[in-house]
Design an enzyme around this catalytic site. Sequence first.
Site, PDB file in Angstrom:
ATOM      1  N   ILE A  85       0.577  -1.276  -0.429  1.00 37.13           N
ATOM      2  CA  ILE A  85       0.482   0.077   0.141  1.00 37.13           C
ATOM      3  C   ILE A  85       0.982   1.275  -0.295  1.00 37.13           C
ATOM      4  O   ILE A  85       0.308   2.399  -0.771  1.00 37.13           O
ATOM      5  CB  ILE A  85      -0.390  -0.299   1.215  1.00 37.13           C
ATOM      6  CG1 ILE A  85      -1.739   1.492   1.628  1.00 37.13           C
ATOM      7  CG2 ILE A  85      -0.050  -0.249   2.627  1.00 37.13           C
ATOM      8  CD1 ILE A  85      -2.817   1.074  -0.597  1.00 37.13           C
ATOM      9  N   GLY A 303      -5.327  -7.207   1.094  1.00 34.39           N
ATOM     10  CA  GLY A 303      -6.055  -6.072   1.623  1.00 34.39           C
ATOM     11  C   GLY A 303      -5.705  -4.805   1.844  1.00 34.39           C
ATOM     12  O   GLY A 303      -4.659  -4.665   0.798  1.00 34.39           O
ATOM     13  N   GLU A 304      -5.283  -4.077   3.006  1.00 33.56           N
ATOM     14  CA  GLU A 304      -4.431  -3.072   2.772  1.00 33.56           C
ATOM     15  C   GLU A 304      -5.138  -1.672   2.269  1.00 33.56           C
ATOM     16  O   GLU A 304      -4.541  -0.438   2.750  1.00 33.56           O
ATOM     17  CB  GLU A 304      -2.786  -3.846   2.520  1.00 33.56           C
ATOM     18  CG  GLU A 304      -2.390  -4.861   3.249  1.00 33.56           C
ATOM     19  CD  GLU A 304      -0.955  -4.338   3.052  1.00 33.56           C
ATOM     20  OE1 GLU A 304      -0.366  -3.634   1.946  1.00 33.56           O
ATOM     21  OE2 GLU A 304       0.003  -5.453   3.266  1.00 33.56           O
ATOM     22  N   GLY A 305      -5.841  -1.813   1.482  1.00 32.83           N
ATOM     23  CA  GLY A 305      -6.444  -0.553   0.493  1.00 32.83           C
ATOM     24  C   GLY A 305      -5.915  -0.973  -0.548  1.00 32.83           C
ATOM     25  O   GLY A 305      -5.905   0.043  -1.476  1.00 32.83           O
TER      26      GLY A 305
END
Length: 337
Positions: A85, A303-305
């Site tokens: 990210i 995940g993590e954006g």
Amino acid sequence: MQKMIAEKLKNKIALKTKPLGALGMLEELALKIGLILDTECPVLKAPHMVVFAADHGIALEGVSAYPQEVTRQMVLNFLAGGAAINVFCRQHDIRLDIVDAGVNWDFDAGLALGNAKMAKGTRSFLDGPAMLEEEMLLCLEHGRNKIHDIAREGCNVIGFGEMGIGNTSSAAVLMSLLCDIPLKDCIGRGTGLDDRQLMDKEAILTKALTNYSGNTDVLSVMAWFGGFEIVQMAGAICAAAEKNMVVLVDGFIATVACLCAVKMNPSVRENAVFTHQSDEKGHRLLLAALEARPLLQLGLRLGEGTGCALAYPLLLSAVNFLNEMASFESAAVSNKS
């Protein structure tokens, strides 16, 4: 007023120098952004990404391939700039904020880390609630307060990510209860479970759901099965929608947080841009339940954006064609008869 803007935007898009609909989902995206920002000439300002991190008591029951301390280690990796990210946010000039919503660690006070720690992780929801009702409500408030701070910086487009070993388990049960979808269809491999580990995860979560005798309203379900980072994200999504921000929704866990936000306030759905369909098993069904059409399908499950950051250039392209592409009239190009 909204209806008038919608008609103007549709007309503007239709008169660009291209066949009607030729830019596909970019046309839908341009329309959506214009409606959210309430203008025919939208500009994306001060893009932000917020990653909420927290630990989960259910992780200690053996539902993850990774140990719980990875949550803390990855937060330090975010702060050092070394995670995916970080790379994608730097690439696209997106401001990245990391929030400790409840990591099982005492971080040094001098770190550039938002402090909204509720506790050092939730309790295991195998035989009882993950958090108290007061903790759940305070999580919603913390998430909302984060958005109020960011809004003061002029931000009108924001994405959300998460980090928390065990959070696919929390998300799967929330999805099952809130969407009335069989639990087995919501459970995936998370951080990379093998077949035996996946069977164990399903057995543990099935037992947890069987032990639950509470209500199925969103607040009750969030308190019993939620994670601190998921609930804070849900509160932040609600607040961002109220601030008329474009809300970028990441993968499975973030979409469950958005589901919770929509259950609390259905109008949130109008601000949500679903950036990708992840490789986590339940995500496709969850997107379908939300009647969401994701922008990307890259097989991500990090995940993590990360999906938000990767999709952000598509939003820029949608806005830029709307604002800069010539019309048939201005370019002296013959339109369709």
